[in-house]
Scaffold this active site. Structure first.
Site, PDB file in Angstrom:
ATOM      1  N   LYS A   1       0.869  -1.192   0.000  1.00  0.00           N
ATOM      2  CA  LYS A   1       0.000   0.000   0.000  1.00  0.00           C
ATOM      3  C   LYS A   1       0.890   1.220   0.000  1.00  0.00           C
ATOM      4  CE  LYS A   1      -4.431   0.992   0.275  1.00  0.00           C
ATOM      5  NZ  LYS A   1      -5.603   0.188  -0.108  1.00  0.00           N
TER       6      LYS A   1
ATOM      7  N   ASP B   1      -7.136   4.383  -4.213  1.00  0.00           N
ATOM      8  CA  ASP B   1      -7.758   4.223  -2.894  1.00  0.00           C
ATOM      9  C   ASP B   1      -8.358   5.609  -2.608  1.00  0.00           C
ATOM     10  OD1 ASP B   1      -7.817   2.153  -0.487  1.00  0.00           O
ATOM     11  OD2 ASP B   1      -7.436   4.091   0.436  1.00  0.00           O
TER      12      ASP B   1
HETATM   13  P1  NDP Z   1     -12.984   7.921  -2.268  1.00  0.00           P
HETATM   14  O1  NDP Z   1     -11.909   8.927  -2.087  1.00  0.00           O
HETATM   15  O2  NDP Z   1     -13.587   7.737  -3.619  1.00  0.00           O
HETATM   16  O3  NDP Z   1     -14.189   8.215  -1.264  1.00  0.00           O
HETATM   17  C1  NDP Z   1     -13.984   8.256   0.103  1.00  0.00           C
HETATM   18  C2  NDP Z   1     -15.290   8.610   0.787  1.00  0.00           C
HETATM   19  O4  NDP Z   1     -15.123   8.440   2.194  1.00  0.00           O
HETATM   20  C3  NDP Z   1     -15.683  10.060   0.588  1.00  0.00           C
HETATM   21  O5  NDP Z   1     -17.082  10.172   0.633  1.00  0.00           O
HETATM   22  C4  NDP Z   1     -15.035  10.734   1.784  1.00  0.00           C
HETATM   23  O6  NDP Z   1     -15.654  11.956   2.162  1.00  0.00           O
HETATM   24  C5  NDP Z   1     -15.213   9.695   2.860  1.00  0.00           C
HETATM   25  N1  NDP Z   1     -14.108   9.807   3.822  1.00  0.00           N
HETATM   26  C6  NDP Z   1     -12.797   9.562   3.580  1.00  0.00           C
HETATM   27  N2  NDP Z   1     -12.050   9.797   4.675  1.00  0.00           N
HETATM   28  C7  NDP Z   1     -12.910  10.210   5.607  1.00  0.00           C
HETATM   29  C8  NDP Z   1     -12.743  10.592   6.944  1.00  0.00           C
HETATM   30  N3  NDP Z   1     -11.536  10.616   7.543  1.00  0.00           N
HETATM   31  N4  NDP Z   1     -13.864  10.940   7.624  1.00  0.00           N
HETATM   32  C9  NDP Z   1     -15.087  10.908   7.026  1.00  0.00           C
HETATM   33  N5  NDP Z   1     -15.292  10.556   5.761  1.00  0.00           N
HETATM   34  C10 NDP Z   1     -14.226  10.219   5.058  1.00  0.00           C
HETATM   35  O7  NDP Z   1     -12.370   6.547  -1.739  1.00  0.00           O
HETATM   36  P2  NDP Z   1     -12.871   5.056  -1.990  1.00  0.00           P
HETATM   37  O8  NDP Z   1     -14.331   5.020  -2.145  1.00  0.00           O
HETATM   38  O9  NDP Z   1     -12.001   4.483  -3.054  1.00  0.00           O
HETATM   39  O10 NDP Z   1     -12.449   4.344  -0.627  1.00  0.00           O
HETATM   40  C11 NDP Z   1     -13.339   4.229   0.482  1.00  0.00           C
HETATM   41  C12 NDP Z   1     -12.859   3.105   1.394  1.00  0.00           C
HETATM   42  O11 NDP Z   1     -12.845   1.872   0.666  1.00  0.00           O
HETATM   43  C13 NDP Z   1     -11.443   3.256   1.958  1.00  0.00           C
HETATM   44  O12 NDP Z   1     -11.399   2.670   3.248  1.00  0.00           O
HETATM   45  C14 NDP Z   1     -10.603   2.418   1.004  1.00  0.00           C
HETATM   46  O13 NDP Z   1      -9.408   1.981   1.623  1.00  0.00           O
HETATM   47  C15 NDP Z   1     -11.554   1.263   0.761  1.00  0.00           C
HETATM   48  N6  NDP Z   1     -11.344   0.469  -0.447  1.00  0.00           N
HETATM   49  C16 NDP Z   1     -11.248   1.053  -1.682  1.00  0.00           C
HETATM   50  C17 NDP Z   1     -11.096   0.263  -2.805  1.00  0.00           C
HETATM   51  C18 NDP Z   1     -11.062   0.827  -4.170  1.00  0.00           C
HETATM   52  O14 NDP Z   1     -11.002   0.051  -5.126  1.00  0.00           O
HETATM   53  N7  NDP Z   1     -11.147   2.142  -4.353  1.00  0.00           N
HETATM   54  C19 NDP Z   1     -10.938  -1.213  -2.702  1.00  0.00           C
HETATM   55  C20 NDP Z   1     -11.123  -1.717  -1.356  1.00  0.00           C
HETATM   56  C21 NDP Z   1     -11.296  -0.892  -0.294  1.00  0.00           C
HETATM   57  P3  NDP Z   1     -14.957  13.363   1.767  1.00  0.00           P
HETATM   58  O15 NDP Z   1     -15.011  13.421   0.270  1.00  0.00           O
HETATM   59  O16 NDP Z   1     -15.742  14.389   2.464  1.00  0.00           O
HETATM   60  O17 NDP Z   1     -13.532  13.250   2.284  1.00  0.00           O
HETATM   61  O1  2IT Z   2      -7.921  -1.551  -0.564  1.00  0.00           O
HETATM   62  C1  2IT Z   2      -7.893  -2.021  -1.727  1.00  0.00           C
HETATM   63  O2  2IT Z   2      -8.045  -3.229  -1.945  1.00  0.00           O
HETATM   64  C2  2IT Z   2      -7.717  -1.086  -2.847  1.00  0.00           C
HETATM   65  N1  2IT Z   2      -7.642   0.119  -2.613  1.00  0.00           N
HETATM   66  C3  2IT Z   2      -7.607  -1.601  -4.250  1.00  0.00           C
HETATM   67  C4  2IT Z   2      -6.212  -2.092  -4.522  1.00  0.00           C
HETATM   68  C5  2IT Z   2      -5.931  -2.500  -5.955  1.00  0.00           C
HETATM   69  O3  2IT Z   2      -4.761  -2.807  -6.195  1.00  0.00           O
HETATM   70  O4  2IT Z   2      -6.830  -2.532  -6.795  1.00  0.00           O
END
Ligand code: NDP
Ligand code: 2IT
Length: 448
Positions: free
Chosen positions: A129, A169
Site C-alpha cells: 500500500k 484508494d
Molecule cells: P474515495 O476517495 O472515492 O471516497 C472516500 C469517501 O469516504 C468520501 O465520501 C469521503 O468523504 C469519505 N471519507 C474519507 N475519509 C474520511 C474521513 N476521515 N472521515 C469521514 N469521511 C471520510 O475513496 P474510496 O471510495 O475508493 O475508498 C473508500 C474506502 O474503501 C477506503 O477505506 C478504502 O481503503 C476502501 N477500499 C477502496 C477500494 C477501491 O477500489 N477504491 C478497494 C477496497 C477498499 P470526503 O469526500 O468528504 O472526504
Molecule cells: O484496498 C484495496 O483493496 C484497494 N484500494 C484496491 C487495490 C488494488 O490494487 O486494486
C-alpha cells in the site's frame, strides 16, 4: 475480547515494541491474531518457523519527499510512502491513498490487510500500500497533475508489472492514475500497461474495475443473505461515504431491489427516504467533484444532517464504505437496537474491535473488509491479466468473473470458519483461510 494464545501474545508484544505509535497497524495485527489460536495449535510449525513475525515485518518500506508547485507559485512539500508488505504470492499489489491523515502507521495497516485480502481472492498477487498526506480537495487539475508527476518521479524506481503494481484508494481515482501512468511512461520510456491498475478504458483499463469494489461488496453480502435464505429485495440499506466504493455499492444494491436511504461524506450524511437518486449522486460526486450539500439542493425531501451518526438511521443492511474506525461501539449498539441484520465492510477496517464484538454477539451477519471489499483488487488482477495478454474483455464476462470470485471468497470464508470451530463467523473464516495460504507460501519459499 478473548485473550490471545500465549505464543501469539508474545509475538504481538514484539509488534507493539517494534512499531511504536502505529495504532491502526496494531489494531489490524490484533484483529488477525485474535482468529489464529486454533490454527497455531493445529499447526505449531507456523510458530516454530516464525512465519507470523516474518509476515508482520514489511519486505520493504519507502518514504520520500514530494515537492511540487501550487497555482500561486508556492512550493509545497508532501510526504510519500510505499510499504511493500509481502510478495510471497505475487508482485506487491495495493492502492495509493492521498489524504491529509496518511502516515506510516496507516499505510502499514492497509498494507497488512492487503496481503490477507489478496490471498483470499485466490489470485497471484502479493500485498502492499502507499500514498501521501497530500489533500486533493479544492486543488485544480494542474495542481493534482504536478503533485502526481512529482510523486511518480520517486515511486517509478520501486514499481513494475512484476515488482509492485499500485492502484487507487481514497483520493486516487481515474484522473490521478492517468497522471501517474503518464509520468511513469515518460520516465521509463516503456508502455508498461501492467504497472498500474484502475486505468481508463481507452488506455489499458479493465471494464468493471471502477464498479468492482462496490459491486463485489454487494455480491458478497448477497451470498451472506442467501446462506440464511434471504435476499436484498426490499431491504433498507445505509451506505456511508459517497466516493468510488459507496457509489457502486448503491448502484448494485438498487439493481438487486433494495432501497438506499442514506449516504455520507466528511461533512455529514444525507437521508433521502425516497431512495438515494443515483444519477444525481454521480453528477455531484463524480462529475462536479462536489459535496453532499449540493445533492440536497437538487433533491427536495432529502436532508443533510451534520451532527450525530449515519448509523442512527434505521436499516436492515449497513455498508460502511468511507474510512477506518468510522463505525464505533455506540454505532454498533444503535444498529443492533434498530434491527440491522447485515453489516458488510466496503472500507478497510471501518468497524472498531469493540463494535465488531457487539455485532457478532448480537448475531448480526458481519463481513470483514478483507473478504467483502476484495472485488476491487481482484478486478485489478483481471486488469493485469488483460494487459499481459494484450486483450480487452466485455463488461458481461468481466462482471461474471467478479461474481465468481466473490462467491469463491464467501465459500472459502465459510468453510474455514467451520474448520476452525466458528461456523458463521466470517472474521475467523477470512483470517484463518488467508493466513494458512500465506504461511504455507512463507514456509515453502525459505528464509528470505
Ligand atoms: P474515495 O476517495 O472515492 O471516497 C472516500 C469517501 O469516504 C468520501 O465520501 C469521503 O468523504 C469519505 N471519507 C474519507 N475519509 C474520511 C474521513 N476521515 N472521515 C469521514 N469521511 C471520510 O475513496 P474510496 O471510495 O475508493 O475508498 C473508500 C474506502 O474503501 C477506503 O477505506 C478504502 O481503503 C476502501 N477500499 C477502496 C477500494 C477501491 O477500489 N477504491 C478497494 C477496497 C477498499 P470526503 O469526500 O468528504 O472526504
Ligand atoms: O484496498 C484495496 O483493496 C484497494 N484500494 C484496491 C487495490 C488494488 O490494487 O486494486
Amino acid at each position: 475480547m478473548a485473550a490471545l494464545d500465549p505464543h501469539l501474545q508474545e509475538i504481538y508484544e514484539v509488534v507493539l515494541r517494534r512499531n511504536p505509535g502505529e495504532a491502526e497497524f496494531h489494531q489490524a495485527v490484533l484483529e488477525v491474531f485474535e482468529s489464529l489460536g486454533p490454527v497455531v495449535r493445529k499447526r505449531p510449525e507456523y510458530v516454530e518457523s516464525r512465519a507470523l513475525e516474518r509476515m508482520c515485518e514489511p519486505e520493504r518500506q519507502v518514504i520520500f519527499r514530494v515537492p511540487w508547485i501550487d497555482d500561486s507559485g508556492r512550493i509545497e512539500i508532501n510526504r510519500g510512502f510505499r510499504v511493500e508488505f509481502s510478495s510471497v504470492l505475487g508482485p506487491f499489489k495495493g492502492g495509493l491513498r492521498f489524504h491529509p491523515s496518511v502516515n506510516l502507521g496507516i499505510v502499514k495497516f492497509l498494507g497488512f490487510e492487503q496481503i490477507f485480502k489478496n490471498a483470499l481472492t485466490g489470485m497471484p498477487i502479493g500485498g502492499g500500500k502507499g500514498g501521501s498526506d497530500f489533500d486533493p480537495k479544492g486543488r485544480s487539475n494542474r495542481e493534482v497533475m504536478a503533485f502526481c508527476q512529482s510523486f511518480m518521479t520517486e515511486l517509478y524506481r520501486h514499481i513494475g508489472e512484476y515488482t509492485d503494481v499500485p492502484a487507487g484508494d481514497i483520493g486516487v481515482g481515474g484522473r490521478e492514475i492517468g497522471y501517474l501512468f503518464g509520468q511513469y511512461k515518460r520516465i521509463t520510456n516503456l508502455y508498461e500497461s501492467g504497472v498500474l491498475t484502475g486505468k481508463g478504458l481507452g488506455w489499458g483499463g479493465s471494464r468493471v474495475r471502477k464498479e468492482a469494489t462496490g459491486y463485489g461488496l454487494v455480491f458478497f453480502a448477497q451470498e451472506m443473505l442467501r446462506a440464511r435464505g434471504d435476499s436484498f429485495d426490499g431491504k433498507r440499506v445505509v451506505v456511508s461515504g459517497s466516493g468510488n466504493v459507496a457509489i457502486y455499492a448503491v448502484e448494485m444494491a438498487l439493481q438487486l431491489g433494495a432501497t438506499v436511504v442514506a449516504c455520507s461524506d466528511s461533512s455529514g450524511y444525507v437521508v433521502d427516504e425516497g431512495g438515494i437518486d443515483l444519477e444525481l449522486l454521480k453528477q455531484v460526486k463524480e462529475v462536479d467533484r462536489g459535496r453532499l450539500a449540493d445533492y440536497v439542493v437538487g433533491r427536495p425531501g432529502a436532508t443533510l444532517v451534520t451532527e450525530g451518526s449515519i448509523w442512527d438511521v434505521v436499516c436492515d443492511v449497513a455498508l460502511p464504505c468511507a474510512t477506518q474506525n468510522e463505525l464505533d461501539e455506540d454505532a454498533a449498539i444503535s444498529l443492533v437496537k434498530h434491527g440491522a441484520s447485515v453489516v458488510a465492510e466496503g472500507a478497510n477496517m471501518p468497524t472498531t474491535r469493540a463494535a465488531t464484538r457487539v455485532l457478532l454477539d448480537a448475531d448480526v451477519l458481519f463481513a470483514p473488509g478483507k473478504a467483502a471489499n476484495a472485488g476491487g483488487v481482484a478486478t485489478s488482477a483481471l486488469e493485469m491479466q488483460q494487459n499481459a495478454s494484450r486483450d480487452s474483455w466485455t463488461h458481461e464476462y468481466t462482471q461474471d468473473r467478479l461474481e465468481g470470485i466473490m462467491r469463491g471468497i464467501h465459500e472459502r470464508c465459510a468453510s474455514s470458519a467451520d474448520e476452525f470451530g466458528a461456523p458463521g463467523n466470517y472474521v475467523v473464516g477470512a483470517n484463518t483461510s488467508s493466513f494458512v495460504q500465506l504461511a504455507d507460501a512463507v514456509l515453502a519459499l525459505g528464509v528470505i
